[in-house]
Scaffold this motif. Sequence first.
Motif, PDB file in Angstrom:
ATOM      1  N   LYS A  95      -5.448  12.407   1.228  1.00 11.41           N
ATOM      2  CA  LYS A  95      -5.414  13.859   1.833  1.00 11.41           C
ATOM      3  C   LYS A  95      -6.014  13.457   3.291  1.00 11.41           C
ATOM      4  CE  LYS A  95      -3.087  16.017  -1.351  1.00 11.41           C
ATOM      5  NZ  LYS A  95      -1.628  15.964  -1.203  1.00 11.41           N
ATOM      6  N   ALA A  96      -6.966  12.706   3.343  1.00 11.85           N
ATOM      7  CA  ALA A  96      -7.477  12.717   4.730  1.00 11.85           C
ATOM      8  C   ALA A  96      -6.712  11.915   5.971  1.00 11.85           C
ATOM      9  CB  ALA A  96      -8.742  11.742   4.881  1.00 11.85           C
ATOM     10  N   MET A  97      -5.519  11.351   5.430  1.00  6.27           N
ATOM     11  CA  MET A  97      -4.407  10.504   6.323  1.00  6.27           C
ATOM     12  C   MET A  97      -3.142  11.326   6.150  1.00  6.27           C
ATOM     13  SD  MET A  97      -4.456   8.226   8.586  1.00  6.27           S
ATOM     14  CE  MET A  97      -5.762   6.779   8.152  1.00  6.27           C
ATOM     15  N   ILE A  98      -2.801  12.132   7.061  1.00  2.00           N
ATOM     16  CA  ILE A  98      -1.530  12.803   7.319  1.00  2.00           C
ATOM     17  C   ILE A  98      -0.534  11.874   7.640  1.00  2.00           C
ATOM     18  CG2 ILE A  98      -0.132  14.663   8.266  1.00  2.00           C
ATOM     19  CD1 ILE A  98      -2.462  15.625   6.618  1.00  2.00           C
ATOM     20  N   GLY A  99       0.788  12.004   7.328  1.00  4.81           N
ATOM     21  CA  GLY A  99       1.700  10.886   7.958  1.00  4.81           C
ATOM     22  C   GLY A  99       3.142  11.500   7.529  1.00  4.81           C
ATOM     23  N   GLY A 100       4.361  11.433   8.546  1.00  2.23           N
ATOM     24  CA  GLY A 100       5.622  11.749   8.139  1.00  2.23           C
ATOM     25  C   GLY A 100       6.329  11.744   9.683  1.00  2.23           C
ATOM     26  N   ILE A 101       7.560  12.180   9.661  1.00  2.00           N
ATOM     27  CA  ILE A 101       8.390  12.297  10.569  1.00  2.00           C
ATOM     28  C   ILE A 101       8.635  13.470  11.385  1.00  2.00           C
ATOM     29  CG2 ILE A 101      10.691  11.466  11.193  1.00  2.00           C
ATOM     30  CD1 ILE A 101      10.896   9.665   8.985  1.00  2.00           C
ATOM     31  N   ASN A 132      -9.619   6.736   2.784  1.00  3.61           N
ATOM     32  CA  ASN A 132     -10.124   5.712   1.876  1.00  3.61           C
ATOM     33  C   ASN A 132      -9.040   4.465   2.059  1.00  3.61           C
ATOM     34  OD1 ASN A 132     -12.100   6.872  -0.579  1.00  3.61           O
ATOM     35  ND2 ASN A 132     -11.241   8.399   0.027  1.00  3.61           N
ATOM     36  N   PRO A 133      -9.247   3.646   1.397  1.00  5.91           N
ATOM     37  CA  PRO A 133      -8.348   2.278   1.671  1.00  5.91           C
ATOM     38  C   PRO A 133      -6.833   2.846   1.585  1.00  5.91           C
ATOM     39  CG  PRO A 133      -9.961   1.661   0.382  1.00  5.91           C
ATOM     40  CD  PRO A 133     -10.239   3.101   0.465  1.00  5.91           C
ATOM     41  N   GLU A 134      -6.509   3.542   0.487  1.00  6.36           N
ATOM     42  CA  GLU A 134      -5.072   4.184   0.334  1.00  6.36           C
ATOM     43  C   GLU A 134      -4.793   5.010   1.471  1.00  6.36           C
ATOM     44  OE1 GLU A 134      -7.965   6.691  -2.484  1.00  6.36           O
ATOM     45  OE2 GLU A 134      -7.741   4.659  -1.757  1.00  6.36           O
ATOM     46  N   GLY A 161     -15.267   8.381  11.026  1.00  2.00           N
ATOM     47  CA  GLY A 161     -15.400   7.000  10.470  1.00  2.00           C
ATOM     48  C   GLY A 161     -14.604   6.981   9.024  1.00  2.00           C
ATOM     49  N   ALA A 162     -14.433   5.556   8.365  1.00  4.58           N
ATOM     50  CA  ALA A 162     -13.509   5.432   7.216  1.00  4.58           C
ATOM     51  C   ALA A 162     -14.672   5.928   6.189  1.00  4.58           C
ATOM     52  CB  ALA A 162     -13.190   4.081   7.240  1.00  4.58           C
ATOM     53  N   GLY A 174     -12.382  -2.625   3.756  1.00  6.74           N
ATOM     54  CA  GLY A 174     -12.434  -3.588   4.683  1.00  6.74           C
ATOM     55  C   GLY A 174     -11.172  -4.383   5.328  1.00  6.74           C
ATOM     56  N   GLU A 175     -10.599  -4.645   4.099  1.00  7.01           N
ATOM     57  CA  GLU A 175      -9.256  -5.479   4.190  1.00  7.01           C
ATOM     58  C   GLU A 175      -8.105  -4.705   4.537  1.00  7.01           C
ATOM     59  OE1 GLU A 175      -5.449  -6.607   2.942  1.00  7.01           O
ATOM     60  OE2 GLU A 175      -6.485  -4.930   1.885  1.00  7.01           O
ATOM     61  N   ALA A 176      -8.258  -3.373   4.096  1.00  5.01           N
ATOM     62  CA  ALA A 176      -7.129  -2.273   4.475  1.00  5.01           C
ATOM     63  C   ALA A 176      -7.256  -1.852   6.146  1.00  5.01           C
ATOM     64  CB  ALA A 176      -7.302  -0.999   3.754  1.00  5.01           C
ATOM     65  N   ILE A 177      -8.384  -1.828   6.648  1.00  5.49           N
ATOM     66  CA  ILE A 177      -8.444  -1.553   7.879  1.00  5.49           C
ATOM     67  C   ILE A 177      -8.024  -2.930   8.670  1.00  5.49           C
ATOM     68  CG2 ILE A 177     -10.095  -1.093   9.953  1.00  5.49           C
ATOM     69  CD1 ILE A 177     -11.595   0.868   8.077  1.00  5.49           C
TER      70      ILE A 177
END
Length: 317
Positions: A95-101, A132-134, A161-162, A174-177
């Motif tokens: 929920k911390a990362m929003i995404g869409g068209i 988070n990584p997801e 920050g992450a 770290g890998e995700a970023i």
Amino acid sequence: MEYLDFELPIKELEDQLDKCQVIGLESDVDVTNTCKQIEKKLLETKKSIYKNLTAWQRVQLSRHPNRPYTLEYITNLTKGSFLELFGDRNFKDDKAMIGGIGKIGDQSYMIIGQQKGINTKMRQLRNFGMANPEGYRKALRLMKMAEKFNIPVLTLIDTPGAYPGLEAEERGQGEAIARNIFEMTRLKTPIICVIIGEGASGGALGIGVGDRVFMMENTWYSVISPESCSSILWKSWEYKEQAAEALKLTSSDMKRQKLVDDIIPEPLGGAHHDKDTTFKTVEQYIVKAFSELKDLSTTDLVMKRMDKYSKMGEFKE
């Protein structure tokens, strides 16, 4: 309206102006000239304060609770055409990362950004904008989708920050970023990044690699926050103002060092003082940036992006 410490002289004058106007309405006394004098003094005070902000004061403005967050930008830029997409297809939706068209003007964009939340309950839901990584894997999934359908990517950066929790590290923060940074350098579609608030550490870089990177006037962009820097160097948060100056984290510092492409001006007092003007200005910069990028071939687009980042950190004496 909430006021920061350095804005208290403005609050006093605004209170005086309110009282003056009330007296004029509730009595037969002509206070027109008095009100005009206060208004003039108020404008002069605002210009004096906001044109001479320190680095720490700009950090404070970037965190102002009335400042528009990502979802408010999305709603106003897309005029309600935004379709949110969920999940990283691996673990869960962040929920911390929003995404869409959504459409800005006649052009569709894949819009991605961190959302902090507008009250205590929403901030807890959004994890204060710390993905988070997801969250970063969801962002990458959406960017790859945009590449597939030749849709430009727009990222709105606003994060302290992450998320640094144990669970995030177990799932490969770290890998995700790092994966996002790597993939964004070679993504075959235009990428426009706008720092609308805080741009802290890898949390910002995870969606911050672009053909055009803009900073709002009263934002900051750095590897570490002034408070954390102060606590590491001086074992105390008391030196956060000194740390903010030393980190060179303001928009003008970033532009001078050629780490961002341009600064988006804000209304006097910050983005929250005139949100409509802020949204219109941001839209103009996005549309102009896309018009400069849309006719480039994918090969030229990627090469220019790689060259841009390869040149960062090069200095001659």
